[in-house]
Design an enzyme around this catalytic site. Structure first.
Site, short mmCIF file in Angstrom:
data_model
loop_
_atom_site.label_atom_id
_atom_site.label_comp_id
_atom_site.label_asym_id
_atom_site.label_seq_id
_atom_site.Cartn_x
_atom_site.Cartn_y
_atom_site.Cartn_z
N ASN A 114 -7.19 -0.78 5.39
CA ASN A 114 -7.08 -1.61 6.60
C ASN A 114 -5.64 -2.00 6.95
OD1 ASN A 114 -8.53 -3.46 8.59
ND2 ASN A 114 -7.28 -4.94 7.47
N TYR A 160 3.06 3.86 16.05
CA TYR A 160 1.74 3.33 15.67
C TYR A 160 0.64 4.30 16.12
CZ TYR A 160 -2.17 -0.04 15.67
OH TYR A 160 -3.36 -0.70 15.45
N VAL A 192 0.81 -1.22 0.00
CA VAL A 192 0.00 0.00 0.00
C VAL A 192 0.85 1.28 0.00
CG1 VAL A 192 -2.08 -0.98 1.06
CG2 VAL A 192 -0.25 -0.06 2.53
N SER A 197 -7.39 3.06 15.47
CA SER A 197 -7.23 2.21 16.65
C SER A 197 -7.47 3.09 17.88
CB SER A 197 -5.80 1.67 16.70
OG SER A 197 -5.50 1.15 17.99
N ILE A 243 -9.21 -6.09 19.87
CA ILE A 243 -9.86 -7.09 19.01
C ILE A 243 -9.03 -8.36 19.02
CG2 ILE A 243 -10.80 -7.54 16.70
CD1 ILE A 243 -12.04 -5.07 18.19
N1 LIG Z 1 -6.35 -6.40 16.23
C1 LIG Z 1 -6.59 -5.35 16.98
O1 LIG Z 1 -6.77 -5.43 18.22
C2 LIG Z 1 -6.66 -4.00 16.35
C3 LIG Z 1 -7.07 -2.94 17.16
C4 LIG Z 1 -7.15 -1.67 16.61
C5 LIG Z 1 -6.83 -1.48 15.28
N2 LIG Z 1 -6.41 -2.51 14.51
C6 LIG Z 1 -6.09 -2.22 13.11
O2 LIG Z 1 -6.86 -3.04 12.26
C7 LIG Z 1 -6.13 -3.36 11.09
C8 LIG Z 1 -6.07 -4.87 10.91
O3 LIG Z 1 -5.54 -5.45 12.09
P1 LIG Z 1 -5.36 -7.04 12.25
O4 LIG Z 1 -5.09 -7.28 13.69
O5 LIG Z 1 -6.48 -7.73 11.59
O6 LIG Z 1 -3.95 -7.19 11.47
P2 LIG Z 1 -3.22 -8.29 10.58
O7 LIG Z 1 -1.78 -7.93 10.74
O8 LIG Z 1 -3.63 -9.70 10.88
O9 LIG Z 1 -3.70 -7.95 9.10
C9 LIG Z 1 -3.17 -6.90 8.38
C10 LIG Z 1 -2.90 -7.34 6.94
O10 LIG Z 1 -2.31 -6.20 6.29
C11 LIG Z 1 -1.25 -6.66 5.49
N3 LIG Z 1 -0.26 -5.60 5.30
C12 LIG Z 1 0.68 -5.16 6.18
N4 LIG Z 1 1.44 -4.23 5.59
C13 LIG Z 1 0.99 -4.08 4.32
C14 LIG Z 1 1.38 -3.29 3.23
N5 LIG Z 1 2.44 -2.45 3.30
N6 LIG Z 1 0.69 -3.37 2.08
C15 LIG Z 1 -0.37 -4.22 1.97
N7 LIG Z 1 -0.78 -5.01 2.97
C16 LIG Z 1 -0.10 -4.95 4.12
C17 LIG Z 1 -0.64 -7.84 6.24
O11 LIG Z 1 0.08 -8.69 5.36
C18 LIG Z 1 -1.90 -8.49 6.84
O12 LIG Z 1 -2.40 -9.51 5.98
C19 LIG Z 1 -4.76 -2.70 11.24
O13 LIG Z 1 -4.77 -1.43 10.61
C20 LIG Z 1 -4.65 -2.54 12.73
O14 LIG Z 1 -3.77 -1.49 13.09
C21 LIG Z 1 -6.32 -3.77 15.02
#
Ligand SMILES: NC(=O)c1ccc[n+]([C@@H]2O[C@H](COP(=O)([O-])OP(=O)(O)OC[C@H]3O[C@@H](n4cnc5c(N)ncnc54)[C@H](O)[C@@H]3O)[C@@H](O)[C@H]2O)c1
Length: 269
Positions: free
Chosen positions: A100, A166, A74, A152, A199
């Site tokens: 995302n 972050y 991205v 987040s 989450i």
């Molecule tokens: N899990 C939580 O508790 C939580 C809480 C608040 C916010 N978030 C946000 O939600 C989103 C998803 O979180 P998740 O826990 O499902 O994460 P995850 O890491 O399992 O999924 C993120 C996906 O993004 C892809 N990715 C990373 N860098 C990339 C790049 N440069 N280009 C394209 N793809 C890329 C990764 O390969 C991965 O498949 C993130 O933005 C995270 O910051 C998550």
């Protein structure tokens, strides 16, 4: 969907950037792909990891939907241009972007390297500029669209441990969306942010395991107890909020945030 009604995303093409999961199981991106496909959308499942993109697309197809897996970083404008071109060749339009993809690194001002800082801002924030520049002209021409960014609680609160790069990036995500919403309101392009709380995704489970080693289960239970609802959220609960903001049901909603946090940020301590 209620009987006799069209699914809420029927006919829409949704590009989910960061569609995969960084470990086996259901991430927010993957759950969003399947949720929106079930509601009638065709999905462009974009991820920097080819297998992650393919896995998300496969889950959409298993759920009876249509998906195009695309590998792209991205933060790379040329790769994103190529991804958009591929999506247009396949589906002819893009109605929704879910921004995302997100990365982070634990540490405060004296811990984080400038290289890590820059990469985190590029993936979490500059990516919004890159994608918006590519997609807004398309959406304008199509008569409108929706952009849903993913922030987040770390973008609005101190979460109890230093996660500076972050957290700052996730604050910027919110303000980017607010500013873009003003800019594109007259073009009928809505821009909103979902703010997930704690989450339960595989990435979090992996990080918790790494930080607390053998006591991962106790650490996970402690995360549950922090939340007024007594549990972490599921990726599906975040996906439902994304799907709503992406849909025409949110037609008068732009420039705002939807907290999906079980009451966490409203709590005193
Ligand atoms: N899990 C939580 O508790 C939580 C809480 C608040 C916010 N978030 C946000 O939600 C989103 C998803 O979180 P998740 O826990 O499902 O994460 P995850 O890491 O399992 O999924 C993120 C996906 O993004 C892809 N990715 C990373 N860098 C990339 C790049 N440069 N280009 C394209 N793809 C890329 C990764 O390969 C991965 O498949 C993130 O933005 C995270 O910051 C998550």
């Amino acid at each position: 969907m209620t009987a006799g009604h069209e699914p809420r995303l029927a006919g829409k093409v949704v590009l989910v950037a960061g569609a995969g999961s960084s470990a086996a199981g259901w991430s927010i991106g993957k759950a969003s792909c399947v949720t929106m496909a079930r509601q009638g959308a065709a999905i462009v499942a974009l991820d920097s990891q080819r297998e992650a993109a393919e896995d998300a697309a496969h889950e959409v197809e298993k759920a009876g939907g249509s998906a195009l897996p695309v590998q792209a970083d991205v933060a790379d404008p040329a790769a994103m241009q190529a991804a958009v071109d591929a999506a247009l060749r396949r589906y002819g339009r893009i109605d929704v972007l879910q921004a995302n993809a997100g990365i982070g690194k634990v540490g405060g001002p004296e811990d984080i390297s400038l290289e890590d800082w820059d990469r985190i801002q590029q993936v979490n924030v500059s990516s919004l500029l890159i994608a918006t520049r590519l997609l807004a002209p398309l959406m304008r021409e199509q008569g409108g669209g929706a952009i849903v960014t993913v922030s987040s609680v770390a973008g609005i609160r101190y979460t109890g441990y230093p996660h500076l790069a972050y957290s700052v990036s996730k604050a910027a995500v919110i303000h980017f969306a607010r500013m873009a919403a003003q800019q594109y309101a007259a073009d009928r392009i809505r821009v909103n942010t979902v703010i997930p709380g704690l989450i339960d995704t595989p990435r979090v489970a992996k990080n918790v395991a790494r930080m607390f080693d053998a006591d991962a289960r106790a650490a996970s239970a402690a995360r549950d107890r922090q939340v007024p609802m007594g549990r972490m959220g599921t990726p599906w609960e975040v996906a439902n909020a994304v799907a709503f903001l992406a849909s025409d049901e949110a037609s008068y909603i732009t420039g705002t945030e939807l907290l999906v946090d079980g009451g966490l940020t409203g709590k005193y301590a």
